[in-house]
Design a protein around this motif. Structure first.
Motif, PDB file in Angstrom:
ATOM      1  N   ASP A 213       0.809  -1.224   0.000  1.00  0.00           N
ATOM      2  CA  ASP A 213       0.000   0.000   0.000  1.00  0.00           C
ATOM      3  C   ASP A 213       0.845   1.278   0.000  1.00  0.00           C
ATOM      4  O   ASP A 213       0.333   2.360   0.286  1.00  0.00           O
ATOM      5  N   LYS A 214       2.100   1.167  -0.317  1.00  0.00           N
ATOM      6  CA  LYS A 214       2.988   2.324  -0.222  1.00  0.00           C
ATOM      7  C   LYS A 214       2.970   3.133  -1.524  1.00  0.00           C
ATOM      8  O   LYS A 214       3.167   2.588  -2.605  1.00  0.00           O
ATOM      9  N   PRO A 215       2.741   4.445  -1.424  1.00  0.00           N
ATOM     10  CA  PRO A 215       2.703   5.276  -2.630  1.00  0.00           C
ATOM     11  C   PRO A 215       4.098   5.597  -3.152  1.00  0.00           C
ATOM     12  O   PRO A 215       5.108   5.375  -2.471  1.00  0.00           O
ATOM     13  N   ALA A 216       4.146   6.117  -4.377  1.00  0.00           N
ATOM     14  CA  ALA A 216       5.416   6.540  -4.953  1.00  0.00           C
ATOM     15  C   ALA A 216       6.042   7.616  -4.075  1.00  0.00           C
ATOM     16  O   ALA A 216       5.353   8.495  -3.554  1.00  0.00           O
ATOM     17  N   GLY A 217       7.360   7.524  -3.895  1.00  0.00           N
ATOM     18  CA  GLY A 217       8.079   8.459  -3.040  1.00  0.00           C
ATOM     19  C   GLY A 217       8.316   7.961  -1.643  1.00  0.00           C
ATOM     20  O   GLY A 217       9.072   8.578  -0.878  1.00  0.00           O
ATOM     21  N   SER A 218       7.693   6.826  -1.284  1.00  0.00           N
ATOM     22  CA  SER A 218       7.837   6.299   0.074  1.00  0.00           C
ATOM     23  C   SER A 218       9.178   5.594   0.257  1.00  0.00           C
ATOM     24  O   SER A 218       9.703   4.974  -0.676  1.00  0.00           O
ATOM     25  N   THR A 219       9.704   5.680   1.471  1.00  0.00           N
ATOM     26  CA  THR A 219      10.829   4.857   1.879  1.00  0.00           C
ATOM     27  C   THR A 219      10.300   3.814   2.854  1.00  0.00           C
ATOM     28  O   THR A 219       9.593   4.159   3.806  1.00  0.00           O
ATOM     29  N   VAL A 220      10.621   2.550   2.583  1.00  0.00           N
ATOM     30  CA  VAL A 220      10.021   1.436   3.318  1.00  0.00           C
ATOM     31  C   VAL A 220      11.122   0.621   3.988  1.00  0.00           C
ATOM     32  O   VAL A 220      12.113   0.270   3.356  1.00  0.00           O
ATOM     33  N   GLY A 221      10.922   0.309   5.264  1.00  0.00           N
ATOM     34  CA  GLY A 221      11.875  -0.534   5.967  1.00  0.00           C
ATOM     35  C   GLY A 221      12.566   0.199   7.095  1.00  0.00           C
ATOM     36  O   GLY A 221      12.229   1.352   7.400  1.00  0.00           O
ATOM     37  N   PRO A 222      13.501  -0.500   7.727  1.00  0.00           N
ATOM     38  CA  PRO A 222      14.052  -1.793   7.309  1.00  0.00           C
ATOM     39  C   PRO A 222      13.148  -2.969   7.690  1.00  0.00           C
ATOM     40  O   PRO A 222      12.431  -2.908   8.666  1.00  0.00           O
ATOM     41  N   PHE A 223      13.215  -4.045   6.874  1.00  0.00           N
ATOM     42  CA  PHE A 223      12.540  -5.291   7.185  1.00  0.00           C
ATOM     43  C   PHE A 223      13.467  -6.436   6.771  1.00  0.00           C
ATOM     44  O   PHE A 223      14.311  -6.287   5.887  1.00  0.00           O
ATOM     45  N   GLN A 224      13.281  -7.573   7.422  1.00  0.00           N
ATOM     46  CA  GLN A 224      14.200  -8.688   7.226  1.00  0.00           C
ATOM     47  C   GLN A 224      13.788  -9.506   6.005  1.00  0.00           C
ATOM     48  O   GLN A 224      12.610  -9.775   5.775  1.00  0.00           O
ATOM     49  N   THR A 225      14.791  -9.914   5.233  1.00  0.00           N
ATOM     50  CA  THR A 225      14.590 -10.790   4.079  1.00  0.00           C
ATOM     51  C   THR A 225      15.583 -11.942   4.190  1.00  0.00           C
ATOM     52  O   THR A 225      16.417 -11.979   5.097  1.00  0.00           O
ATOM     53  N   GLU A 226      15.501 -12.858   3.241  1.00  0.00           N
ATOM     54  CA  GLU A 226      16.442 -13.977   3.252  1.00  0.00           C
ATOM     55  C   GLU A 226      17.880 -13.516   3.057  1.00  0.00           C
ATOM     56  O   GLU A 226      18.815 -14.139   3.558  1.00  0.00           O
ATOM     57  N   GLY A 227      18.072 -12.393   2.344  1.00  0.00           N
ATOM     58  CA  GLY A 227      19.430 -11.939   2.058  1.00  0.00           C
ATOM     59  C   GLY A 227      19.991 -10.951   3.056  1.00  0.00           C
ATOM     60  O   GLY A 227      21.175 -10.609   2.995  1.00  0.00           O
ATOM     61  N   GLY A 228      19.153 -10.464   3.957  1.00  0.00           N
ATOM     62  CA  GLY A 228      19.606  -9.464   4.909  1.00  0.00           C
ATOM     63  C   GLY A 228      18.468  -8.534   5.283  1.00  0.00           C
ATOM     64  O   GLY A 228      17.293  -8.913   5.239  1.00  0.00           O
ATOM     65  N   TRP A 229      18.805  -7.295   5.649  1.00  0.00           N
ATOM     66  CA  TRP A 229      17.808  -6.287   6.023  1.00  0.00           C
ATOM     67  C   TRP A 229      17.662  -5.282   4.886  1.00  0.00           C
ATOM     68  O   TRP A 229      18.641  -4.708   4.427  1.00  0.00           O
ATOM     69  N   ALA A 230      16.429  -5.094   4.429  1.00  0.00           N
ATOM     70  CA  ALA A 230      16.175  -4.296   3.240  1.00  0.00           C
ATOM     71  C   ALA A 230      15.536  -2.961   3.583  1.00  0.00           C
ATOM     72  O   ALA A 230      14.663  -2.872   4.455  1.00  0.00           O
ATOM     73  N   VAL A 231      15.972  -1.936   2.853  1.00  0.00           N
ATOM     74  CA  VAL A 231      15.311  -0.638   2.835  1.00  0.00           C
ATOM     75  C   VAL A 231      14.976  -0.359   1.378  1.00  0.00           C
ATOM     76  O   VAL A 231      15.855  -0.465   0.509  1.00  0.00           O
ATOM     77  N   LEU A 232      13.726  -0.025   1.110  1.00  0.00           N
ATOM     78  CA  LEU A 232      13.266   0.190  -0.261  1.00  0.00           C
ATOM     79  C   LEU A 232      12.771   1.614  -0.448  1.00  0.00           C
ATOM     80  O   LEU A 232      12.288   2.251   0.497  1.00  0.00           O
ATOM     81  N   ARG A 233      12.889   2.085  -1.661  1.00  0.00           N
ATOM     82  CA  ARG A 233      12.249   3.342  -2.051  1.00  0.00           C
ATOM     83  C   ARG A 233      11.328   3.048  -3.217  1.00  0.00           C
ATOM     84  O   ARG A 233      11.733   2.404  -4.201  1.00  0.00           O
ATOM     85  N   VAL A 234      10.074   3.512  -3.114  1.00  0.00           N
ATOM     86  CA  VAL A 234       9.095   3.328  -4.187  1.00  0.00           C
ATOM     87  C   VAL A 234       9.265   4.486  -5.170  1.00  0.00           C
ATOM     88  O   VAL A 234       8.948   5.636  -4.856  1.00  0.00           O
ATOM     89  N   GLU A 235       9.785   4.178  -6.346  1.00  0.00           N
ATOM     90  CA  GLU A 235      10.014   5.207  -7.358  1.00  0.00           C
ATOM     91  C   GLU A 235       8.756   5.530  -8.153  1.00  0.00           C
ATOM     92  O   GLU A 235       8.491   6.686  -8.478  1.00  0.00           O
TER      93      GLU A 235
END
Length: 311
Positions: A213-235
Motif C-alpha cells: 500500500d505504499k505510494p510513490a516516493g515512500s521509503t520502506v523498511g528496514p525489514f528482514q529478508t532472506e538476504g539481509g535487512w532491506a530498505v526500499l524506495r518506491v520510485e
C-alpha cells in the motif's frame, strides 16, 4: 567431415537406418510439392526438405523459416546429412542393424517420430489464430487489474546497519548514492539499487508485504529478508503494460501445444490398458512422462498463459 560433428552424426546414423531398413532403392519422386533433389548417396536421393528438416532439428532455423539452398548453412547441413547416410549404410553393411539392441533402439526412434507426427497432425493443426487471439484477450483483461512498482533497494547485513541507512536517508542523502556506498546487494548497488518494474505477485513475499500500500516516493523498511535487512524506495507505480499480440504469440502457442498434448495423452491413457509393473509409491498414477515440461513457476495458470511485461 569435421571431427566436431563426428559423434553427432554417428548417433543420428542409427536413426536414419529406420528409413533405410524399408527402402527399396532410389526414389525420384519429390516427397513434398516443389521439393528439389540436392544430392545422391549411391542410389538414394537427398532432397532439400531433408536438409531443412535436419537444420530445424538442430535448431539452426525455425520451422517456418526459409533455408536458401545456395547458402553456406544449407551446404554445411547437407554435408552432415550425407555423412549420416554414409554412416548408416556402413552400419547396415556390418550388420549392426540386425542386433536385438539395434532393433529396439530403431523402434524407439520410429515411435518418437510417429509421436511427433501425431502431435503435429492432431495438436498443432488445432492451434488457430482465433484461439491465440482469445487467450491474448483473456490475458489483457488480467493485466488491466495488475500494477507494476518500480523500486530501489539498499540491502544491509544487520538491523543496526539498516537503521544507520535509514538515518542517513532521513538527513536528505540521495537513495542512489547511499545504495552505491552501503548496499551489499552486488546485483543492484552499482545501478543505485534499481530493481526495475515488477508486480507484487512475482516479488519475494517480504517485499510484497512491505510495498503493498505504499505510494510513490515512500521509503520502506528496514525489514528482514532472506538476504539481509532491506530498505526500499518506491520510485513509481503504474498499471502493468501488457505485451503486444506478436510478442505474446510464442508463449501462447507453447501453452496451447502443452495443453493439447496433455489432453491427447490423457485421452489415449483413458482408452488403453496400461499396467505399471512397479511396487509401492512408484506405481501411483502420474502425469505421462512423455508430456512436455509444464510451465515454470510464475508461468500461466491452467486458464491462460502469463504474458511477460513489455517494459
Amino acid at each position: 567431415m569435421r571431427p566436431s560433428r563426428l559423434l553427432f552424426s554417428a548417433v543420428l546414423a542409427l536413426s536414419l537406418a529406420v528409413a533405410a531398413c524399408g527402402r527399396g532403392g532410389g526414389d525420384a519422386r519429390p516427397p513434398e510439392p516443389g521439393d528439389r533433389a540436392v544430392a545422391k548417396v549411391q542410389d538414394e536421393t537427398i532432397w532439400a526438405s531433408d536438409v531443412k528438416r535436419e537444420a530445424v532439428a538442430q535448431g539452426l532455423v525455425g520451422e517456418g523459416e526459409p533455408l536458401d539452398v545456395t547458402s553456406d548453412l544449407f551446404r554445411r547441413v547437407l554435408d552432415e546429412v550425407i555423412d549420416q547416410k554414409l554412416l548408416a549404410r556402413e552400419a547396415e553393411r556390418r550388420g549392426l542393424d540386425n542386433s536385438a539392441l539395434a532393433q529396439r533402439r530403431l523402434e524407439a526412434t520410429r515411435e518418437r517420430i510417429l509421436g511427433d507426427m501425431l502431435v503435429e497432425t492432431v495438436v498443432n493443426n488445432t492451434i488457430s489464430e482465433r484461439k491465440v487471439e482469445e487467450l491474448y484477450q483473456e490475458q489483457l483483461r488480467l493485466a488491466r487489474t495488475s500494477e507494476e512498482i518500480r523500486t530501489r533497494l539498499i540491502l544491509s547485513r544487520t538491523r543496526e546497519e539498516a537503521d544507520a541507512v535509514v538515518g542517513i536517508l532521513a538527513q536528505g542523502a540521495a537513495f542512489e548514492a547511499v545504495a552505491m556506498e552501503r548496499s551489499v546487494d552486488e546485483a543492484t548497488r552499482f545501478s543505485g539499487g534499481d530493481l526495475g518494474y515488477s508486480t507484487l505477485d512475482v516479488m519475494p513475499q517480504a517485499y510484497a508485504n512491505a510495498l503493498r500500500d505504499k505510494p510513490a516516493g515512500s521509503t520502506v523498511g528496514p525489514f528482514q529478508t532472506e538476504g539481509g535487512w532491506a530498505v526500499l524506495r518506491v520510485e513509481d507505480r503504474r498499471r502493468e503494460t501488457p505485451p503486444t499480440l506478436e510478442q505474446a504469440r510464442p508463449q501462447i502457442v507453447r501453452y496451447l501445444t502443452y495443453e493439447g498434448v496433455r489432453q491427447l495423452l490423457e485421452d489415449l491413457r483413458g482408452k488403453a490398458e496400461v499396467d505399471v509393473l512397479l511396487n509401492g509409491d512408484a506405481a501411483r498414477p502420474q502425469e505421462p512422462a512423455s508430456a512436455p515440461a509444464a510451465p515454470a513457476a510464475g508461468s500461466p495458470p491452467a486458464s491462460a498463459p502469463a504474458a511477460a511485461s513489455a517494459s
